[in-house]
Design an enzyme around this catalytic site. Structure first.
Site, PDB file in Angstrom:
ATOM      1  N   ASP A 180       0.868  -1.171   0.000  1.00 35.37           N
ATOM      2  CA  ASP A 180       0.000   0.000   0.000  1.00 35.37           C
ATOM      3  C   ASP A 180       0.915   1.235   0.000  1.00 35.37           C
ATOM      4  O   ASP A 180       2.128   1.145   0.130  1.00 35.37           O
ATOM      5  CB  ASP A 180      -0.941  -0.044   1.218  1.00 35.37           C
ATOM      6  CG  ASP A 180      -2.214   0.740   0.966  1.00 35.37           C
ATOM      7  OD1 ASP A 180      -3.255   0.404   1.538  1.00 35.37           O
ATOM      8  OD2 ASP A 180      -2.152   1.710   0.176  1.00 35.37           O
ATOM      9  N   GLU A 200     -10.981   6.693   3.536  1.00 33.53           N
ATOM     10  CA  GLU A 200     -10.004   6.090   4.443  1.00 33.53           C
ATOM     11  C   GLU A 200     -10.154   6.596   5.874  1.00 33.53           C
ATOM     12  O   GLU A 200     -11.285   6.750   6.366  1.00 33.53           O
ATOM     13  CB  GLU A 200      -8.593   6.333   3.891  1.00 33.53           C
ATOM     14  CG  GLU A 200      -8.403   5.732   2.492  1.00 33.53           C
ATOM     15  CD  GLU A 200      -6.965   5.674   2.055  1.00 33.53           C
ATOM     16  OE1 GLU A 200      -6.658   6.089   0.941  1.00 33.53           O
ATOM     17  OE2 GLU A 200      -6.127   5.186   2.843  1.00 33.53           O
TER      18      GLU A 200
HETATM   19  C1  GLC Z   1      -4.386   4.225  -0.350  1.00 33.40           C
HETATM   20  C2  GLC Z   1      -5.279   3.047  -0.017  1.00 33.40           C
HETATM   21  C3  GLC Z   1      -5.294   1.979  -1.075  1.00 33.40           C
HETATM   22  C4  GLC Z   1      -4.996   2.590  -2.430  1.00 33.40           C
HETATM   23  C5  GLC Z   1      -3.584   3.136  -2.398  1.00 33.40           C
HETATM   24  C6  GLC Z   1      -3.244   3.879  -3.708  1.00 33.40           C
HETATM   25  O1  GLC Z   1      -3.817   4.729   0.823  1.00 33.40           O
HETATM   26  O2  GLC Z   1      -5.037   2.405   1.227  1.00 33.40           O
HETATM   27  O3  GLC Z   1      -6.593   1.373  -1.038  1.00 33.40           O
HETATM   28  O4  GLC Z   1      -5.112   1.606  -3.448  1.00 33.40           O
HETATM   29  O5  GLC Z   1      -3.357   4.007  -1.300  1.00 33.40           O
HETATM   30  O6  GLC Z   1      -4.012   5.037  -3.803  1.00 33.40           O
END
Ligand code: GLC
Length: 614
Positions: A306, A503
């Site tokens: 992530d 988030e």
């Molecule tokens: C974000 C999320 C994830 C996403 C990634 C790229 O923080 O946790 O779901 O795919 O970063 O944006």
């Protein structure tokens, strides 16, 4: 043994063999490319191998030519990482093609994978079809529809050239105070298992070499939806990226299910979670990333970290990298520190702390996906196929989104069968902050990472526009935000709900309705007319304050750009079929409440999992 019983047993045994073999994943095994890959690996320098293991957010590229000089394996647009030339279909496509052309100039000319969060359509791009978020799709119980949505999303993503979608989220949220609840299909692992696989089939098409297909990504592995309230990563981040405190049996029974089904459906990337399991970061947990995912489940694709998740493993970045790569991470999603990542990982290999075999496994997995997608086929161009732009945001695509809105709506309350309304009513009074606002309607991950309030944040139809298009020409539609002035109308419709978030910014201590929304409903009631409430939310909210005033309540979740799907139900063109994908609590004292955590407790929510008036 009596003949009849023996005969029965023989019959049973015969029947067992008659059962068709377990459904095999749709795409052939990715290991089919391993011989070619071995060849290529033998020609790659350590720098080029480590470059493939690096995914950089384009916003942070110090020099786009780094894509070639560092032989980067992938580039992404995280939230708000839009093209410098502005947000349009053309600008996104030109940006992708620009970066891909640079990649082709690298010594080995290995194209990049380009990733975005296409989590409810190609939701970063103005004019894209915006589908209901997963919580609403869960209420449809319609796997075929979810697959169709995946297909359309893939087409619209590929229309910009982009070839990797960080979806489906197969979280199984257990506490709706979590800001990412709406990114999950359901609290029920069986439903997540079914719909997660359907989305992968849609996104990845008939096979990864399908030019309309994109690489899907099952996320966030594993148990992102199980974190305990109060263990989140910050004072306001109450649950997100926190700690899951359960035993392995529970992890497997509830939170692993979406990975079993998506791997079986051929998903070729998995994103380990920021969150921890009993104190150990998932992204540094070898048992999870290697023993279970790669060995036991036979996952053959890419484990992509992530966003800067490796940083959270250890304040010493180099040690964090060592822990994560050795645990089984194959590619790191990084931002400004990408040169540091590359240098540290190279040193770790030279110091013998990360074995070359681990590097070769990671690069093999990355190249498997690129071969499978046809990116290594010199006869195929990796640049955008702009003919796909003809259907980008098209009426056909929007009609599928409208159907998804219809099927996602859950009718919670309907006193005196108020719904469906008559489209010939003399006057309907509409109220509520959300009634004419695509920002409320689409939620987070829409054009902006956190979403944004506003009537026209992208192409689409607000509820207010939809109702005006639906009622007869003799019907007068009036509006006030606070519900005042409704006297004399035949019915009042209040459209209320949560402002957009994404988030950790959606973590909430309390899930009460906004006091202004409660006041709006009460003002309509004071006008002495029947009241319909339409609720936009990323999760169930506490409805107690309006239960006496609302004659009908429709849960619309975060329906996206096609507001007519709501009026189709409201005026009876589509009889509601939606069923709750999450338990709806009576009070905050009941939270967390779901079908998996009631052992011994009385399960007495306001509306049970699966509830929905027809
Ligand atoms: C974000 C999320 C994830 C996403 C990634 C790229 O923080 O946790 O779901 O795919 O970063 O944006």
């Amino acid at each position: 043994m009596k003949p009849s019983r023996l005969f029965f047993l023989v019959l049973l045994a015969a029947a067992a063999f008659a059962v068709p073999p377990k459904s095999h994943s749709r795409s052939k095994s990715l290991t089919a490319y391993d011989d070619q890959i071995k060849q290529l690996l033998s020609r790659m320098t350590l720098d080029e191998k480590i470059g493939q293991m690096t995914q950089v957010d384009q916003h942070y590229l110090k020099d786009p030519n780094d894509i070639a000089t560092l032989a980067l394996g992938s580039v992404l647009s995280g939230g708000d990482s839009d093209p410098a030339d502005g947000n349009s279909l053309e600008a996104w496509t030109d940006m992708y093609d620009g970066y891909q052309k640079i990649a082709l100039k690298s010594r080995l000319g290995i194209p990049i994978l380009y990733g975005v969060d296409a989590v409810h359509g190609h939701n970063n791009v103005l004019g894209a079809t915006i589908f209901p978020h997963d919580i609403g799709l869960g209420c449809t119980r319609d796997a075929d529809l979810v697959e169709k949505i995946g297909q359309i999303t893939a087409q619209e993503v590929r229309a910009t050239g982009i070839n990797w979608a960080f979806a489906p989220c197969v979280a199984v949220p257990q506490d709706i105070r979590w800001g990412r609840t709406y990114e999950g299909f359901s609290e029920d692992p069986k439903l997540v298992k079914e719909l997660g696989a359907a989305e992968v089939r849609g996104l990845q098409g008939t096979g990864l070499d399908d030019p309309d297909a994109v690489l899907a990504c099952a996320k966030h592995y594993v148990g992102d939806g199980a974190t305990v309230y109060g263990t989140g990563t910050g004072p306001n981040h109450l649950l997100d990226q926190g700690d899951m405190r359960i035993d392995e049996a529970t992890l497997r029974k509830i939170h692993l299910q979406g990975y079993l089904s998506t791997i079986d459906a051929g998903v070729a990337s998995v994103m380990p979670s920021y969150s921890s399991w009993n104190g150990l970061k998932d992204s540094a947990n070898k048992k999870l990333l290697t023993d279970i995912l790669k060995q036991e489940l036979g996952f053959e694709g890419i484990e992509i970290s992530d966003y800067n998740a490796i940083d959270q493993i250890n304040k010493d970045y180099k040690q964090a990298i060592e822990a994560s790569i050795n645990a089984g991470m194959d590619m790191a999603m990084v931002t400004g520190q990408y040169r540091q990542y590359i240098q540290d990982l190279k040193e770790l290999v030279q110091e013998g702390k990360v074995p070359m075999s681990r590097i070769d496994d990671a690069v093999t997995r990355i190249l498997r996906v690129k071969y499978a997608m046809g990116l290594m086929d010199k006869k195929r161009s990796p640049l955008a196929d702009r003919s796909l732009q003809a259907t980008f945001g098209s009426p056909e695509h929007r009609n599928v989104a409208r159907q998804a809105v219809r099927e996602s709506m859950v009718l919670l309350v309907n006193k005196h069968k108020l719904v469906p309304l008559s489209r010939d009513a003399a006057r309907i009074h509409v109220a509520g902050a959300a009634a004419d606002d695509l920002g409320y309607q689409c939620g987070g991950w829409t054009i902006d990472w956190q979403g944004k309030l506003g009537r026209v944040t992208t192409g689409g139809t607000t509820f207010f526009a939809a109702i005006q298009q639906t009622v007869s020409k003799n019907t007068k539609i009036t509006y006030s935000k606070d519900g005042s002035g409704a006297e004399g109308a035949e019915v009042g419709v209040a459209v209320i709900g949560e402002k957009p978030y994404a988030e950790m910014f959606g973590d909430r201590k309390d899930l009460s309705l906004d006091p202004a929304d409660i006041a709006t409903v009460k003002n309509l009631k004071k006008a002495g007319i029947p009241v319909v409430v339409i609720l936009y939310s990323g999760r169930p909210l506490i409805l107690d304050p309006i239960l006496n005033d609302a004659d009908a309540i429709l849960a619309a979740w975060l329906p996206g750009s096609e507001g007519e799907g709501i009026t189709d139900v409201l005026f009876g063109d589509y009889a509601p079929t939606g069923k709750l994908s999450f338990t709806w609590p009576r009070t905050m004292a009941q939270v967390p409440i779901n079908i998996n955590n009631q052992k011994g407790k009385k399960y007495d929510p306001l509306f049970k999992y699966g509830y929905g008036l027809k």
